[in-house]
Scaffold this motif. Structure first.
Motif, PDB file in Angstrom:
ATOM      1  N   UNK A 299     -38.271 -87.867  86.046  1.00 23.50           N
ATOM      2  CA  UNK A 299     -37.321 -88.439  85.109  1.00 23.50           C
ATOM      3  C   UNK A 299     -37.979 -88.973  83.858  1.00 23.50           C
ATOM      4  N   UNK A 300     -39.297 -89.068  83.881  1.00 24.75           N
ATOM      5  CA  UNK A 300     -40.036 -89.534  82.711  1.00 24.75           C
ATOM      6  C   UNK A 300     -40.388 -88.394  81.762  1.00 24.75           C
ATOM      7  N   UNK A 301     -39.892 -87.190  82.047  1.00 25.63           N
ATOM      8  CA  UNK A 301     -40.022 -86.090  81.088  1.00 25.63           C
ATOM      9  C   UNK A 301     -39.088 -86.329  79.906  1.00 25.63           C
ATOM     10  N   UNK A 302     -39.472 -85.826  78.761  1.00 23.21           N
ATOM     11  CA  UNK A 302     -38.561 -85.874  77.612  1.00 23.21           C
ATOM     12  C   UNK A 302     -37.332 -85.016  77.873  1.00 23.21           C
ATOM     13  N   UNK A 303     -37.538 -83.847  78.484  1.00 19.38           N
ATOM     14  CA  UNK A 303     -36.462 -82.894  78.760  1.00 19.38           C
ATOM     15  C   UNK A 303     -36.622 -82.402  80.189  1.00 19.38           C
ATOM     16  N   UNK A 304     -35.511 -82.309  80.921  1.00 18.56           N
ATOM     17  CA  UNK A 304     -35.554 -81.823  82.298  1.00 18.56           C
ATOM     18  C   UNK A 304     -34.461 -80.792  82.516  1.00 18.56           C
ATOM     19  N   UNK A 305     -34.672 -79.930  83.484  1.00 17.67           N
ATOM     20  CA  UNK A 305     -33.650 -78.996  83.950  1.00 17.67           C
ATOM     21  C   UNK A 305     -33.167 -79.473  85.318  1.00 17.67           C
ATOM     22  N   UNK A 306     -31.844 -79.582  85.480  1.00 11.01           N
ATOM     23  CA  UNK A 306     -31.275 -80.081  86.729  1.00 11.01           C
ATOM     24  C   UNK A 306     -29.989 -79.337  87.028  1.00 11.01           C
ATOM     25  N   UNK A 307     -29.728 -79.082  88.296  1.00 11.65           N
ATOM     26  CA  UNK A 307     -28.490 -78.420  88.698  1.00 11.65           C
ATOM     27  C   UNK A 307     -27.288 -79.271  88.313  1.00 11.65           C
ATOM     28  N   UNK A 308     -26.234 -78.640  87.841  1.00 10.13           N
ATOM     29  CA  UNK A 308     -25.049 -79.371  87.385  1.00 10.13           C
ATOM     30  C   UNK A 308     -24.407 -80.207  88.483  1.00 10.13           C
ATOM     31  N   UNK A 309     -24.632 -79.848  89.743  1.00  8.71           N
ATOM     32  CA  UNK A 309     -23.992 -80.543  90.852  1.00  8.71           C
ATOM     33  C   UNK A 309     -24.670 -81.859  91.205  1.00  8.71           C
ATOM     34  N   UNK A 310     -25.697 -82.247  90.453  1.00  6.37           N
ATOM     35  CA  UNK A 310     -26.319 -83.560  90.625  1.00  6.37           C
ATOM     36  C   UNK A 310     -25.953 -84.522  89.501  1.00  6.37           C
ATOM     37  N   UNK A 311     -25.093 -84.098  88.593  1.00  6.59           N
ATOM     38  CA  UNK A 311     -24.780 -84.889  87.412  1.00  6.59           C
ATOM     39  C   UNK A 311     -23.291 -85.206  87.326  1.00  6.59           C
ATOM     40  N   UNK A 312     -22.975 -86.302  86.646  1.00  3.61           N
ATOM     41  CA  UNK A 312     -21.595 -86.641  86.298  1.00  3.61           C
ATOM     42  C   UNK A 312     -21.573 -87.102  84.848  1.00  3.61           C
ATOM     43  N   UNK A 313     -20.393 -87.083  84.251  1.00  7.08           N
ATOM     44  CA  UNK A 313     -20.234 -87.539  82.878  1.00  7.08           C
ATOM     45  C   UNK A 313     -20.484 -89.046  82.793  1.00  7.08           C
ATOM     46  N   UNK A 314     -21.176 -89.459  81.728  1.00  7.70           N
ATOM     47  CA  UNK A 314     -21.380 -90.881  81.475  1.00  7.70           C
ATOM     48  C   UNK A 314     -20.353 -91.370  80.467  1.00  7.70           C
ATOM     49  N   UNK A 315     -19.577 -92.410  80.800  1.00 10.67           N
ATOM     50  CA  UNK A 315     -18.638 -92.962  79.820  1.00 10.67           C
ATOM     51  C   UNK A 315     -19.359 -93.399  78.550  1.00 10.67           C
ATOM     52  N   UNK A 316     -18.733 -93.190  77.421  1.00  7.24           N
ATOM     53  CA  UNK A 316     -19.379 -93.453  76.134  1.00  7.24           C
ATOM     54  C   UNK A 316     -19.769 -94.911  75.973  1.00  7.24           C
ATOM     55  N   UNK A 317     -18.939 -95.831  76.467  1.00 13.87           N
ATOM     56  CA  UNK A 317     -19.196 -97.257  76.272  1.00 13.87           C
ATOM     57  C   UNK A 317     -20.281 -97.798  77.184  1.00 13.87           C
ATOM     58  N   UNK A 318     -20.760 -96.997  78.128  1.00  6.23           N
ATOM     59  CA  UNK A 318     -21.779 -97.432  79.080  1.00  6.23           C
ATOM     60  C   UNK A 318     -23.150 -97.017  78.573  1.00  6.23           C
ATOM     61  N   UNK A 319     -24.080 -97.953  78.455  1.00  2.22           N
ATOM     62  CA  UNK A 319     -25.402 -97.626  77.912  1.00  2.22           C
ATOM     63  C   UNK A 319     -26.235 -96.858  78.929  1.00  2.22           C
ATOM     64  N   UNK A 320     -27.122 -96.020  78.426  1.00  2.48           N
ATOM     65  CA  UNK A 320     -27.992 -95.228  79.292  1.00  2.48           C
ATOM     66  C   UNK A 320     -28.909 -96.117  80.117  1.00  2.48           C
ATOM     67  N   UNK A 321     -29.424 -97.177  79.508  1.00  2.00           N
ATOM     68  CA  UNK A 321     -30.318 -98.100  80.214  1.00  2.00           C
ATOM     69  C   UNK A 321     -29.588 -98.771  81.375  1.00  2.00           C
ATOM     70  N   UNK A 322     -28.365 -99.220  81.134  1.00  2.00           N
ATOM     71  CA  UNK A 322     -27.591 -99.914  82.164  1.00  2.00           C
ATOM     72  C   UNK A 322     -27.311 -99.003  83.358  1.00  2.00           C
ATOM     73  N   UNK A 323     -26.833 -97.803  83.099  1.00  2.00           N
ATOM     74  CA  UNK A 323     -26.440 -96.927  84.198  1.00  2.00           C
ATOM     75  C   UNK A 323     -27.647 -96.377  84.947  1.00  2.00           C
ATOM     76  N   UNK A 324     -28.744 -96.099  84.243  1.00  2.00           N
ATOM     77  CA  UNK A 324     -29.947 -95.612  84.926  1.00  2.00           C
ATOM     78  C   UNK A 324     -30.530 -96.681  85.845  1.00  2.00           C
ATOM     79  N   UNK A 325     -30.408 -97.945  85.446  1.00  2.00           N
ATOM     80  CA  UNK A 325     -30.946 -99.021  86.262  1.00  2.00           C
ATOM     81  C   UNK A 325     -30.083 -99.406  87.447  1.00  2.00           C
ATOM     82  N   UNK A 326     -28.789 -99.117  87.384  1.00  2.00           N
ATOM     83  CA  UNK A 326     -27.867 -99.599  88.413  1.00  2.00           C
ATOM     84  C   UNK A 326     -27.295 -98.508  89.306  1.00  2.00           C
ATOM     85  N   UNK A 327     -27.492 -97.240  88.976  1.00  2.00           N
ATOM     86  CA  UNK A 327     -26.830 -96.164  89.712  1.00  2.00           C
ATOM     87  C   UNK A 327     -27.229 -96.134  91.183  1.00  2.00           C
TER      88      UNK A 327
END
Length: 340
Positions: A100-128
């Motif tokens: 996850x410390x790569x600048x760019x990664x390739x990941x299967x779509x089935x491991x991802x969900x949409x992030x709400x715009x009002x939610x910061x990347x730092x907040x969600x990465x730390x709490x998920x």
């Protein structure tokens, strides 16, 4: 081929760990269901090397920082959930070749969900991850329902706080313990959502009588523990932990507990069930993929609307990632967030 910087752990299951940076290559052509993501933030959690060995993942290089949030750059020709410029969040699988410390990664779509715009990347990465653990413990294992009574050990921890907020949202009466005067003050501010905060930092054994008083002598329906003491002797690491007998004793009839007790007779008398919280269980089988994604979507939605309010964590820059990961792996800190 595109080269990206990755931070991995080197070491066997028995050897000490060593962090180092390496270059990884990404193909020019994406796989059909892959999504190329520019990482904005990632969460660092301690690696369970024994678990990796048990599930057959034996390799010298183990990528770190699996909780990621970022922006989609490119999608494979069969990707249906995402488009370029979508903001996404997810947890990399156990056998992921990328850190996850790569600048760019390739990941299967089935491991991802949409992030709400009002939610910061730092907040969600730390709490998920904490959110996923709370859902697994309370919904999947304990079958939480309105009217239940829940005891959360160390409620001021990031995981404990997620459990408290999720339980309160569903109409559960919550009791919790505090491990320091500062944590006690913080938890008292959550009242009346939290019915009772029980201090355990002064060495007293008030847990059992207080819980029984709060529940009319019936005990609680669910216990989420953070470790127990098996013997009378205490060490610095275990002196704040309750005795296993006390944890079992606070249970009501037909209750649920998440710990590993040898006192099976007492559990039998209470008709109580024991469950074990393995936060990686969702990654072990694709049969649970739909349910797993539903949980992730619900977590980020509740974080976006304020139902779940994780404790803010100060992010560290990428150049401090190796030091931060070493601190987390030595259990000197629960987790760290890196902002890229």
């Amino acid at each position: 081929m595109q080269n990206v910087l990755s931070v991995c752990v080197y070491g066997s299951l028995c050897d000490s760990l060593c962090l180092f940076a390496s270059l990884q290559s990404l193909p020019d052509v994406l796989g059909s269901h892959l999504v190329r993501v520019q990482v904005k933030a990632c969460g660092l959690s301690a690696l369970d090397l024994k678990l990796l060995g048990d599930v057959g993942i034996q390799k010298d290089l183990i990528p770190v920082g699996r909780e990621v949030a970022g922006v989609v750059l490119q999608v494979g020709d069969k990707v249906s959930f995402f488009q370029p410029e979508d903001e996404v969040v997810g947890i990399l699988p156990l056998d992921s070749p990328c850190s996850g410390l790569c600048d760019v990664i390739d990941i299967d779509e089935h491991y991802l969900v949409q992030k709400p715009e009002k939610l910061s990347s730092v907040c969600v990465a730390g709490a998920l991850r904490d959110g996923l653990c709370a859902y697994t413990a309370l919904h999947t294992h304990a079958r939480m329902a309105a009217g239940h009574t829940l005891l959360v050990m160390d409620g001021a921890s990031s995981f404990g706080l997620m459990c408290i907020q999720l339980a309160c949202y569903h109409g559960v009466k919550v009791l919790t313990t505090s491990h320091s005067p500062q944590k006690h003050t913080f938890l008292e501010q959550l009242r009346p959502s939290v019915a009772k905060v029980i201090p355990v930092y002064n060495g007293s054994s008030d847990l059992l009588p207080v819980v029984l008083e709060e529940t009319g002598g019936l005990g609680v329906d669910i216990v989420i523990d953070s470790g127990v003491r098996l013997h009378e002797e205490e060490s610095e690491d275990t002196k704040l932990l309750p005795h296993k007998h006390d944890i079992i004793s606070v249970l009501g009839s037909a209750s649920h507990i998440k710990l590993d007790p040898p006192d099976c007779r007492l559990l039998h008398l209470k008709s109580a069930s024991v469950t074990f919280l393995n936060q990686e269980v969702w990654m072990a089988s694709s049969a649970q993929q739909g349910r797993y994604l539903h949980i992730l979507k619900d977590i980020v939605e509740k974080m976006s609307t304020g139902v779940l309010r994780p404790q803010p964590e100060e992010p560290v820059p990428l150049y401090e990632a190796t030091v931060a990961m070493e601190t987390v792996q030595r259990h000197q800190k629960k987790k760290a967030i890196v902002q890229l």
